[in-house]
Design an enzyme around this catalytic site. Structure first.
Site, mmCIF file in Angstrom:
data_model
loop_
_atom_site.group_PDB
_atom_site.id
_atom_site.type_symbol
_atom_site.label_atom_id
_atom_site.label_comp_id
_atom_site.label_asym_id
_atom_site.label_seq_id
_atom_site.Cartn_x
_atom_site.Cartn_y
_atom_site.Cartn_z
ATOM 1 N N TYR A 150 51.979 43.860 25.560
ATOM 2 C CA TYR A 150 51.551 44.806 26.597
ATOM 3 C C TYR A 150 52.022 44.314 27.976
ATOM 4 C CZ TYR A 150 48.791 47.109 30.113
ATOM 5 O OH TYR A 150 48.425 47.773 31.255
ATOM 6 N N SER A 188 44.554 46.372 41.229
ATOM 7 C CA SER A 188 44.841 47.646 40.560
ATOM 8 C C SER A 188 43.594 48.528 40.486
ATOM 9 C CB SER A 188 45.334 47.342 39.143
ATOM 10 O OG SER A 188 45.323 48.496 38.345
ATOM 11 N N GLN A 205 45.432 49.194 45.076
ATOM 12 C CA GLN A 205 46.356 50.174 44.498
ATOM 13 C C GLN A 205 45.586 51.408 44.057
ATOM 14 O OE1 GLN A 205 46.429 50.633 40.837
ATOM 15 N NE2 GLN A 205 48.012 52.200 40.901
ATOM 16 N N TYR A 219 45.638 55.100 42.029
ATOM 17 C CA TYR A 219 46.226 56.128 41.168
ATOM 18 C C TYR A 219 45.563 57.431 41.546
ATOM 19 C CZ TYR A 219 48.733 53.372 37.609
ATOM 20 O OH TYR A 219 49.629 52.589 36.951
ATOM 21 N N THR A 231 50.528 54.472 43.868
ATOM 22 C CA THR A 231 51.573 54.418 42.840
ATOM 23 C C THR A 231 52.060 55.834 42.565
ATOM 24 O OG1 THR A 231 50.645 52.435 41.853
ATOM 25 C CG2 THR A 231 52.080 53.744 40.457
ATOM 26 N N LYS A 248 54.290 53.039 46.277
ATOM 27 C CA LYS A 248 54.902 52.141 45.279
ATOM 28 C C LYS A 248 55.492 52.976 44.146
ATOM 29 C CE LYS A 248 53.784 48.369 42.107
ATOM 30 N NZ LYS A 248 53.649 49.075 40.841
ATOM 31 N N HIS A 266 58.016 50.246 38.276
ATOM 32 C CA HIS A 266 56.812 49.869 37.530
ATOM 33 C C HIS A 266 57.168 48.791 36.494
ATOM 34 C CE1 HIS A 266 52.696 51.917 36.872
ATOM 35 N NE2 HIS A 266 52.644 50.830 36.129
ATOM 36 N N ARG A 300 58.442 49.902 33.097
ATOM 37 C CA ARG A 300 57.442 50.393 32.132
ATOM 38 C C ARG A 300 57.315 51.907 32.148
ATOM 39 N NH1 ARG A 300 53.988 46.045 30.985
ATOM 40 N NH2 ARG A 300 51.996 47.143 30.933
ATOM 41 N N GLY A 303 54.684 40.758 39.648
ATOM 42 C CA GLY A 303 53.528 41.006 38.794
ATOM 43 C C GLY A 303 53.563 40.126 37.545
HETATM 44 C C1 GLV Z 1 49.617 50.005 34.053
HETATM 45 O O1 GLV Z 1 49.773 50.430 35.152
HETATM 46 C C2 GLV Z 1 50.684 49.558 33.210
HETATM 47 O O2 GLV Z 1 51.845 49.578 33.647
HETATM 48 O O3 GLV Z 1 50.418 49.177 32.065
#
Ligand code: GLV
Length: 404
Positions: free
Chosen positions: A49, A131, A152, A154, A180, A277, A301, A304, A355
């Site tokens: 993950y 986050s 951050q 969302y 984000t 971001k 990201h 991702r 990160g």
């Molecule tokens: C969450 O923001 C992830 O990228 O898993």
């Protein structure tokens, strides 16, 4: 006799390190070493993950490759007695050009989670971005850190919830909001799909063996309090008390209709600096300037989201050329070494953002692992600048890069 003398002159026995964390750290010389240790210590699903990206992971690899394929053009004989890495971001000084990225569910890497990262960031003097999907709350993190904290955001479909979180961040003295903008829907992280990975992780028939094979992590996980989405505990959006896949959660709770009008709305409910971001095109960076945001994080990201999106570092020079000094630029993606920070800044970024680098440290050795990563990034940067002939951050410019 001579043999004994020779042997005596070369034999050195290191004292035996009894602390397992120190033992692990003593074997590591780089973030990549800590990544390998984290891979051994964490259950496969947890490691994947953190480590994985979307689809074929091309953008994930491109973030690293963009740094790897850009060389330096060092200058010599510049008579540098010392190197000064201090610079400023959002109008305040920072000892070296780094900001820690928001990462969701940080407690899966180590039970201390965001508290450990926030403490390490405060010790290093660099801002830490918490986050929205953190596993320690806005207030819990502030309680352990007197350092610079960013929050951050969302875009929940429920804008009332966003507003409430923004107010909590303001009340707790967070300095900046980081919206984000690259997550209209969740990218398809196929490692997670294959493993049926949920948040929080579950221990069931599929993951039992993984858990047993990683007893250190499993023991710490079951002994600590349950992992929750700490900012929304008890709310109807779901706080992780019932495990969910991230895709289900994000695709049902977050608003894909997010637009520039929402950026203006956020501006109207927040007095401090705003960072966007996930900007991935020159045109959008220019629009961000028009909307008066203080900074953009050039970011995919961490590879991702959209596979095929450009490497973050490759955007720095063209965006810097288009926006000049009207906005600050943060380069987020693939940063593992101080030399990457030097490249990002030389290309035109104000600071770099990392990160995974700290998550590998956290997964390998807890809070001390994060300290180690931050220390390496700083000392790497000092060494790199020294070898480049750059005495200050302002000296880092494109003439020092081989940008073919
Ligand atoms: C969450 O923001 C992830 O990228 O898993």
């Amino acid at each position: 006799m001579r043999t004994v003398d020779t042997l005596r002159s070369v034999l050195r026995f290191r004292s035996i390190e009894t602390d397992p964390v120190e033992r692990r750290l003593a074997r590591a010389a780089s973030v990549e070493d800590l990544r390998r240790i984290a891979r051994r210590r964490l259950p496969g699903g947890v490691f994947d993950y953190i480590d994985g990206g979307a689809e074929d992971e091309r953008t994930l690899a491109a973030n690293r490759a963009a740094f790897a394929t850009t060389g330096f053009r060092p200058r010599v004989l510049r008579g540098l007695a010392k190197v000064d890495t201090e610079t400023a971001i959002l109008g305040r000084p920072v000892p070296y050009p780094l900001v820690l990225a928001p990462t969701g569910f940080t407690r899966i890497a180590d039970p201390e989670g965001e508290l450990a990262v926030a403490r390490a960031a405060a010790r290093a003097g660099v801002p830490y971005t918490l986050s929205t999907l953190s596993t320690r709350s806005i207030e819990e993190v502030r309680a352990v850190s007197d350092g610079r904290l960013w929050f951050q955001v969302y875009a929940w479909r429920d804008r009332g919830l966003v507003r409430e979180m923004v107010e909590r961040a303001a009340a707790a003295g967070y300095e900046a909001l980081v919206l984000t903008v690259d997550t209209a829907v969740l990218g398809r992280r196929e490692r997670d799909v294959r493993r049926g990975f949920s948040l929080p992780p579950t221990i069931g028939p599929g993951t039992l063996v993984d858990g047993v094979l990683h007893p250190g992590w499993t023991w710490a996980f079951v002994r600590s309090e349950p992992i929750r989405f700490a900012n929304v505990v008890g709310r109807e959006v779901g706080d992780g008390a019932a495990p969910v896949t991230l895709a289900d959660y994000i695709n049902t709770q977050f608003d894909p209709e997010l637009s520039w009008a929402d950026v203006d709305w956020l501006r109207s409910v927040w007095d401090g600096p705003l960072v966007l971001k996930g900007v991935q095109a020159v045109e959008d960076a220019v629009i961000a300037v028009e909307h008066g945001v203080e900074a953009v994080a050039l970011s995919n990201h961490g590879g991702r989201q959209l596979d095929g999106a450009p490497a973050a570092f490759s955007l720095v020079a063209p965006v810097a050329d288009a926006v000049g000094d009207r906005i600050e630029l943060i380069c987020d993606g693939g940063v593992r070494r101080g030399s990457d920070i030097a490249k990002a800044v030389a290309a035109g970024a104000t600071v770099a953002m990392a990160g995974r680098a700290y998550l590998y440290g956290l997964g390998a050795a807890g809070e001390r692992g994060v300290d180690r990563v931050l220390d390496w990034l700083r000392t790497d940067l000092v060494r790199t600048m020294s070898l480049l002939g750059a005495g200050t951050v302002a000296d880092l410019d494109r003439t020092l890069l081989d940008l073919r």
